[in-house]
Design a protein around this motif. Structure first.
Motif, mmCIF file in Angstrom:
data_model
loop_
_atom_site.group_PDB
_atom_site.id
_atom_site.type_symbol
_atom_site.label_atom_id
_atom_site.label_comp_id
_atom_site.label_asym_id
_atom_site.label_seq_id
_atom_site.Cartn_x
_atom_site.Cartn_y
_atom_site.Cartn_z
ATOM 1 N N UNK A 1 29.252 40.489 32.679
ATOM 2 C CA UNK A 1 30.607 40.764 32.730
ATOM 3 C C UNK A 1 30.846 39.837 34.365
ATOM 4 N N UNK A 2 30.069 39.975 35.142
ATOM 5 C CA UNK A 2 30.153 39.640 36.828
ATOM 6 C C UNK A 2 30.606 38.067 36.696
ATOM 7 N N UNK A 3 30.407 37.419 35.751
ATOM 8 C CA UNK A 3 30.711 35.844 35.773
ATOM 9 C C UNK A 3 32.039 35.414 35.570
ATOM 10 N N UNK A 4 32.972 36.272 35.380
ATOM 11 C CA UNK A 4 34.250 36.031 34.891
ATOM 12 C C UNK A 4 35.216 36.152 36.274
ATOM 13 N N UNK A 5 35.543 35.102 36.826
ATOM 14 C CA UNK A 5 36.404 35.244 37.967
ATOM 15 C C UNK A 5 37.700 35.931 37.731
ATOM 16 N N UNK A 6 38.448 36.620 38.534
ATOM 17 C CA UNK A 6 39.640 37.233 38.318
ATOM 18 C C UNK A 6 39.464 38.386 37.181
ATOM 19 N N UNK A 7 38.582 38.750 36.561
ATOM 20 C CA UNK A 7 38.354 39.875 35.555
ATOM 21 C C UNK A 7 37.320 40.881 35.815
ATOM 22 N N UNK A 8 37.169 40.867 37.110
ATOM 23 C CA UNK A 8 36.168 41.836 37.501
ATOM 24 C C UNK A 8 36.412 43.157 38.001
ATOM 25 N N UNK A 9 37.552 43.194 38.556
ATOM 26 C CA UNK A 9 38.301 44.457 39.317
ATOM 27 C C UNK A 9 39.422 44.985 38.580
ATOM 28 N N UNK A 10 39.442 46.503 38.456
ATOM 29 C CA UNK A 10 40.887 47.121 38.078
ATOM 30 C C UNK A 10 42.033 46.939 39.167
ATOM 31 N N UNK A 11 42.979 46.028 38.706
ATOM 32 C CA UNK A 11 43.903 45.586 39.834
ATOM 33 C C UNK A 11 44.446 46.677 40.584
ATOM 34 N N UNK A 12 44.707 47.717 39.406
ATOM 35 C CA UNK A 12 45.608 48.803 40.089
ATOM 36 C C UNK A 12 44.735 49.856 40.979
ATOM 37 N N UNK A 13 43.457 49.803 40.771
ATOM 38 C CA UNK A 13 42.601 50.523 41.614
ATOM 39 C C UNK A 13 41.438 49.967 41.977
ATOM 40 N N UNK A 14 41.749 49.504 43.395
ATOM 41 C CA UNK A 14 40.675 48.592 43.980
ATOM 42 C C UNK A 14 39.621 49.533 44.458
ATOM 43 N N UNK A 15 38.035 49.436 43.914
ATOM 44 C CA UNK A 15 37.122 50.102 44.427
ATOM 45 C C UNK A 15 36.551 49.576 45.806
ATOM 46 N N UNK A 16 35.564 50.469 46.463
ATOM 47 C CA UNK A 16 35.252 50.277 47.612
ATOM 48 C C UNK A 16 33.703 49.151 47.329
ATOM 49 N N UNK A 17 33.357 49.189 46.624
ATOM 50 C CA UNK A 17 32.128 48.217 46.258
ATOM 51 C C UNK A 17 32.084 48.162 44.627
#
Length: 518
Positions: free
Chosen positions: A399-415
């Motif tokens: 999953x980590x290789x997909x640029x722009x699709x690794x983070x929940x845009x509505x809830x930014x994590x700390x790591x």
């Protein structure tokens, strides 16, 4: 503009050579100047093609060599699949290259059709159109047929931190386009003044030593939460059901002892053979109940510690038959209870599920991961909110290789936590996988923690720097205070539309240059 009189005797062979040369810029070789040289030759070779068909053919051959060399690690996955011979892995590397080569072919065809001027050598306008087409086709490669975004060209800049950092503004795919433009413009500029091409190689070379400098670490309070990454060095061949107790013991021994600060202890994907959740039929558990396994994990945790453990979640029908499985991460607290679960959303075709099973299974093809039950996908990028640690984003392996699709845009994590099972990946795959995780850290401005069974495990700063690693095929653990996140980057706010904007900018510049030259 002088007329082009060069005649290439073996353009097909040259395309193959240039593609292979360009592949050496990626990890583990990291010869980034070779990628620039390969791309520069590719641009001129495409422009030199007398017909569109020839341009497409040259682009396809370039991609075939490029992706076959770069994806040679895939063969190693077949060494662990009894249903298919290991020799088939070599066929798979070439077969994957045959498909992936379509995308450089499309970029070549677009540039030839829209940017080439017959009878002339390549100019800046042609190079810019090629760079814009490369951005578009590289993005298309990341989404078509579930996507295969492995090693976009922009990743070659990781040894040069100043250049890799551009991804925080425009993302990896746009950085790839900038790289194609830089490479293609080298000979264009050299044709006017030979020394004008030097900055494309000299400036990154001069900046590269700066990438190894480390800023002074600030004072960190003893109570600051820490992260501990465990790498047991347990190969794929050492993970049978009978090896379960030995593997669990290896993980526990390297998990350390509680201290004054809460610890987030992270284990790799694919090593815990026992089931973590309660409520399954008794025949599933064998000798080890889920409660006893969680109790063993909790035995190494302090009262404020949490362990993130990779495992498998099962679903059953009314007859207690398994209907599906999920590749999951479980958060386990000090009391031995599950306090959160994440299910992998972007599954690997032929690894976690067999596409067109009704067609492929009868002819002898199967998943590379043993088993007859396909995994099911989770809901998408999501966080686990953990007491004492806040929101932790999870991206399992691929999953980590997909640029722009690794983070929940509505809830930014700390790591971000990226457990992976790179034991399948030979010697080239693990450093390439790590490199792509570093690019996600740069793009999102978030630290990333990677845990793998055999390496390379790492704690990555929010700017992509490696803070600590456990080398490949080494047993060990690393522990540091959780690195701070940076403010949201421009790319983290806008995402891959930034790549589209850069591509449109290239096209606009190309049009302006052509009008000016008339």
């Amino acid at each position: 503009m002088t007329r082009h009189s060069a005649a290439l005797r073996s353009p097909a062979l040259l395309a193959l050579v240039l593609g292979a040369v360009a592949a050496t810029g990626f990890a583990p070789l990291d010869i980034w100047p070779a990628t620039l040289i390969g791309l520069a030759g590719f641009a001129w070779l495409v422009h030199d093609a007398p017909r569109l068909k020839s341009a497409l053919w040259r682009g396809w051959l370039f991609g075939l060599a490029h992706f076959t060399v770069n994806s040679n690690w895939i063969q190693h996955a077949f060494d662990f699949q009894s249903a298919m011979p290991p020799a088939l892995g070599y066929v798979a590397c070439v077969a994957l290259g045959l498909y992936l080569a379509v995308f450089p072919m499309l970029a070549a065809g677009i540039a030839w059709r829209l940017g080439r001027r017959a009878g002339f050598v390549p100019d800046a306008a042609f190079i810019l159109i090629l760079a814009a087409a490369w951005i578009g086709t590289e993005w298309l490669r990341s989404v078509l047929f579930t996507g295969y975004a492995w090693d976009p060209i922009g990743v070659v800049w990781l040894p040069v931190q100043a250049f890799a950092g551009i991804a925080a503004w425009v993302g990896t795919y746009a950085l790839s386009g900038l790289t194609v433009a830089m490479a293609g413009l080298m000979p264009v500029l050299a044709r006017r003044r030979w020394w004008m091409a030097l900055p494309a190689l000299a400036v990154p070379a001069l900046l590269q030593p700066l990438s190894y400098l480390r800023p002074t670490s600030p004072q960190i309070a003893a109570s600051t939460p820490r992260v501990r990454v465990v790498q047991p060095d347990i190969g794929q061949e050492d993970r049978s059901e009978d090896d379960g107790p030995r593997v669990l013991d290896a993980l526990l021994k390297r998990s350390g002892a509680p201290g004054p600060a809460p610890r987030l202890i992270v284990w790799p994907e694919g090593v815990v053979r026992d089931y973590i959740e309660d409520g399954y039929p008794r025949w599933i558990y064998g000798l080890h109940s889920a409660r006893s396994v969680r109790a063993q994990i909790a035995s190494v945790l302090g009262p404020r510690d949490i362990a993130l453990v990779g495992g498998t979640a099962l679903a059953f029908d009314r007859d207690d038959s398994i209907t599906s499985a999920a590749n999951s991460v479980f958060a386990i607290g000090a009391a031995g209870r599950i306090v959160g679960r994440y299910d992998k959303a972007h599954l690997v075709p032929y690894g976690e599920y067999l596409p067109l099973r009704w067609l492929l299974e009868p002819i002898g093809l199967s998943r590379l991961v043993p088993g007859d039950i396909d995994f099911v996908d989770g809901p998408g990028p999501a966080n686990l909110t953990l007491p004492g640690f806040g929101a932790v984003g999870i991206q399992i392996c691929y999953e980590i290789i997909f640029s722009g699709r690794t983070v929940d845009p509505a809830h930014r994590p700390r790591l971000l936590f990226n457990p992976s099972n790179d034991a399948w990946f030979g010697t080239w795959g693990p450093p390439q996988h790590l490199a792509q995780a570093r690019m996600r850290a740069i793009e999102e401005g978030l630290p990333i923690v990677r845990a793998t069974p055999t390496g390379i495990s790492a704690i990555i700063a929010a700017d992509g720097r490696l803070l600590a690693t456990v080398p490949h095929e080494t047993a060990g653990a690393i522990e540091l205070p959780i690195p701070p996140a940076l403010p949201p980057t421009l790319f983290s706010r806008i995402g891959n539309p930034m790549a589209a904007l850069v591509a449109l900018l290239f096209v606009g510049l190309a049009v302006a240059l052509r009008r000016r030259s008339r």
